[in-house]
Design a protein around this motif. Structure first.
Motif, PDB file in Angstrom:
ATOM      1  N   SER A   1     -17.962  78.807  -2.968  1.00 35.65           N
ATOM      2  CA  SER A   1     -16.911  79.443  -3.755  1.00 35.65           C
ATOM      3  C   SER A   1     -16.604  78.590  -4.967  1.00 35.65           C
ATOM      4  O   SER A   1     -17.202  77.559  -5.182  1.00 35.65           O
ATOM      5  N   ALA A   2     -15.644  79.023  -5.771  1.00 32.95           N
ATOM      6  CA  ALA A   2     -15.266  78.248  -6.950  1.00 32.95           C
ATOM      7  C   ALA A   2     -14.967  76.821  -6.531  1.00 32.95           C
ATOM      8  O   ALA A   2     -14.320  76.587  -5.521  1.00 32.95           O
TER       9      ALA A   2
ATOM     10  N   PRO B   1      -9.617  76.202 -12.798  1.00 34.67           N
ATOM     11  CA  PRO B   1      -9.751  77.654 -12.964  1.00 34.67           C
ATOM     12  C   PRO B   1      -8.675  78.217 -13.877  1.00 34.67           C
ATOM     13  O   PRO B   1      -7.604  77.633 -14.044  1.00 34.67           O
TER      14      PRO B   1
ATOM     15  N   SER C   1     -10.215  86.567 -11.920  1.00 33.28           N
ATOM     16  CA  SER C   1     -10.741  86.716 -10.565  1.00 33.28           C
ATOM     17  C   SER C   1     -11.549  85.487 -10.160  1.00 33.28           C
ATOM     18  O   SER C   1     -11.975  84.686 -11.002  1.00 33.28           O
ATOM     19  N   ASP C   2     -11.770  85.353  -8.851  1.00 34.34           N
ATOM     20  CA  ASP C   2     -12.601  84.254  -8.354  1.00 34.34           C
ATOM     21  C   ASP C   2     -14.018  84.349  -8.927  1.00 34.34           C
ATOM     22  O   ASP C   2     -14.639  83.326  -9.247  1.00 34.34           O
TER      23      ASP C   2
ATOM     24  N   ASN D   1     -13.965  83.132 -12.580  1.00 37.33           N
ATOM     25  CA  ASN D   1     -13.834  81.672 -12.638  1.00 37.33           C
ATOM     26  C   ASN D   1     -15.106  80.976 -12.174  1.00 37.33           C
ATOM     27  O   ASN D   1     -15.471  79.913 -12.685  1.00 37.33           O
ATOM     28  N   ARG D   2     -15.778  81.561 -11.189  1.00 38.74           N
ATOM     29  CA  ARG D   2     -17.052  81.004 -10.755  1.00 38.74           C
ATOM     30  C   ARG D   2     -18.063  81.027 -11.905  1.00 38.74           C
ATOM     31  O   ARG D   2     -18.752  80.050 -12.180  1.00 38.74           O
TER      32      ARG D   2
END
Length: 657
Positions: A23-24, A179, A184-185, A188-189
């Motif tokens: 994940s991020a 972030p 959204s995740d 940001n990723r």
């Protein structure tokens, strides 16, 4: 400079430095201990290294992967990538995780030297420790290849790494990626992949004259070594008809039927890197690129500063010129020798008076810290105010920019600053020679003739000395120094430098002449060693600098009585003993005063040199120090001793002793 590569279109491949299912990245950073050797971590690091296109950048010979020597053509000269195999001699086989992290996060290599931004540490500084540990777990296991690195072919002044101080102050902010709230995740990723691990801007953003990316033209395309890295900002991608599906397909296999086909260096990027991205990471990358924010107006250090742009740039240069040689880039200081200005409560106090007074009056030696000189004679009230505000608000310091020129003027008027520290005394003026009845000073005609020689470009000190001595055969050593100083002064005065820099250049030249002429005086023979050496000149002493720092610091032979009387060296060895290195400035001054009191008939230059001879072996025996650091420690000690002896006897005439 990182964008000027043999494979100019590989930047989009570099955004692939991520791992499936991760994940991020976490922002909070923990310990920097070396990661465990578990297979999963190594496999993850292998993915990071391949997806990030590490091998092509660090491979000049395909038969020697990761062994470096890939050429990078830059406007500043030709550079070669480094060997990152586990070879202990030419690679990074002796590095620790902390060394690796310091290079990627801070742009500083194992020996403490600043890295050129051809290595994109300005982007990698945001990489999370989690990813760094995984990458290190793999990189340190790359098979060793004993391949020496080719020397960079950079033009002056870009071949001087210390010059990177200015670059770092203006363009580099060592900080972890965070972030963007409200996004959204997945977005940001993608931002982390593109801006940090992928450092897309290194190829797709034009650069200024100092080699830093132009923030206002972020992602707008750049000419890279004869190729064009196209604009990849969100607006241009959409204008060119790139959709999420099309861009994803291009990143997958380099082909979008009816639109484009990958070729040249980009084909390698797709084949070696983008083809190995996971679907999740590829989708995150595309999501961000099609919705990337407008470019920032200014570099990160300036963006975080409350100072106006012009003030920030002037103050940053003032810090580099006056403070950074001791306090270092980012105000980090030097362990117990030079205090840190970053996160220092005295620097960030509500009122700026402590910093103002330190700049104006200097600081005496104390504890393990050496003395700090006064800068009152160099800097005007406005320059001091700007510098103080810069130090209090830079490097994430929490101080306020509340210093004004009027405030500095008030403190200058009441502070105990040197006589040269008044603003009136700081004005640059040249000495007058000749004209007075019975004048016994330098010959004005000879001085004028030498001035013309220097205006024509002549700078050979010994030739200038000989020229004056031929014209004034009875001149003393002190008169020759005065004559050449008077001759050079008009040359310096015609430059566009500020007054304090003119004064500094004239002082540098004067000391150079004094050291050169001292070599011909009785009892002032110069030892063939890479140490400073105190020599008598006129009514005082001067610290003679070696022509260069040798590959190994060589101490004077303590048994060579021709250099310093052996009995004086023995007394100095006994007096100094075996203290921890470095000794404080107070201790060095005390050694000088005590040894002179014990030997009142000794030449003061001999006293200084006896202490240098006694201290040198302690410096060379200090563990974990490189030659440059040893030289710095010995120089600081010797200069403190010489200064103490000078100030203790301002009317001392060395030639009469």
């Amino acid at each position: 400079m990182a964008g000027f590569k043999k494979r100019p279109f590989k930047t989009l491949a570099l955004v692939a430095a991520a791992v499936a299912g991760v994940s991020a990245p976490a922002v909070a950073q923990g310990t920097s201990q070396a990661p465990a050797d578990d297979a999963a971590l190594v496999d993850r690091g292998a993915y990071l290294a391949r997806a990030a296109d590490c091998m092509p950048c660090h491979t000049g010979d395909p038969k020697k992967p990761y062994a470096g020597n890939l050429p990078f053509n830059t406007p500043f000269g030709r550079m070669f990538s480094v060997n990152i195999t586990s070879d202990p001699t030419y690679g990074i086989g002796t590095w620790t995780f902390d060394d690796f992290k310091n290079a990627l996060h801070n742009g500083i290599r194992k020996d403490g030297a600043y890295l050129y931004p051809a290595m994109p540490f300005d982007a990698y500084t945001g990489v999370s420790d989690t990813d760094l540990k995984a990458l290190w777990a793999y990189v340190r296991r790359i098979p060793a290849v004993a391949e020496p690195r080719q020397a960079n072919e950079l033009s002056f002044p870009f071949n001087v790494r210390l010059g990177l101080l200015a670059w770092r102050e203006l363009f580099f902010d060592a900080s972890y990626w965070t972030p963007t709230p409200g996004k959204s995740d997945q977005w940001n990723r993608g931002a982390y992949l593109a801006e940090v691990l992928g450092h897309c801007s290194d190829c797709h953003t034009p650069r200024n004259l100092m080699g830093a990316v132009k923030q206002k033209q972020h992602f707008l395309g750049a000419d890279i070594d004869g190729y064009w890295a196209p604009s990849i900002d969100a607006a241009q991608l959409k204008k060119d008809g790139w959709t999420k599906d099309a861009l994803t397909q291009f990143f997958t296999n380099g082909s979008v039927p009816g639109k484009t086909e990958v070729f040249g260096p980009m084909a390698e990027v797709v084949r070696e890197s983008l083809a190995y991205l996971t679907a999740a990471d590829r989708e995150a990358l595309v999501t961000y690129l099609l919705d990337s924010p407008p470019p920032k107006d200014v570099p990160a250090p300036q963006a975080a500063s409350p100072l106006p742009a012009d003030v920030f740039q002037r103050a940053a240069q003032s810090y580099v010129d006056n403070c950074a040689p001791c306090h270092g880039a980012g105000g980090a200081g030097n362990a117990n020798v030079i205090p840190s200005l970053k996160d220092n409560p005295a620097v960030t106090a509500a009122e700026p008076y402590n910093v103002i007074m330190a700049v104006l009056g200097g600081l005496p030696a104390g504890g393990t810290y050496g003395p700090m000189p006064s800068f009152a004679g160099r800097l005007s009230d406005q320059q001091v105010a700007d510098l103080v505000n810069y130090v209090r608000t830079s490097w994430h310091n929490g101080g306020m920019a509340n210093t004004t020129p009027a405030m500095v003027a008030a403190w200058r008027a009441t502070a105990n600053v040197p006589t040269y520290g008044t603003q009136q005394a700081s004005a640059f003026d040249c000495p007058q020679v000749g004209g007075a009845p019975g004048n016994t000073g330098p010959d004005p005609q000879a001085v004028a003739a030498i001035t013309k020689m220097m205006q024509g470009g002549e700078r050979q000190t010994r030739l200038l000395i000989a020229t004056y001595q031929n014209a004034d055969t009875d001149a003393s050593a002190g008169t020759v120094v005065d004559a050449l100083t008077a001759a050079y002064c008009p040359v310096v005065a015609q430059t566009q430098l500020p007054d304090w820099q003119k004064a500094g250049e004239l002082q540098r030249f004067t000391l150079q002449v004094a050291a050169a002429i001292s070599e011909g005086l009785p009892g002032a023979s110069m030892p063939p060693v890479s140490t400073i050496w105190a020599t008598p000149t006129g009514t005082s002493l001067v610290a003679r600098q070696p022509t260069q720092v040798a590959a190994q610091l060589t101490c004077p032979d303590p048994t060579n009585a021709k250099l310093v009387p052996k009995a004086l060296v023995d007394a100095a060895v006994t007096l100094v003993g075996k203290p921890a290195v470095p000794v404080t400035g107070d201790a060095a001054s005390r050694f000088a005063t005590t040894l002179l009191q014990q030997n009142p008939k000794a030449r003061r230059s001999d006293v200084a040199n006896a202490l240098i001879v006694a201290y040198c072996p302690l410096v060379t025996a200090k563990p974990n120090t490189v030659v440059a650091e040893q030289y710095s420690l010995l120089t600081n000690f010797g200069q403190q001793v010489v200064q103490t002896l000078q100030l203790g006897a301002p009317q001392f005439n060395a030639s009469a002793q």
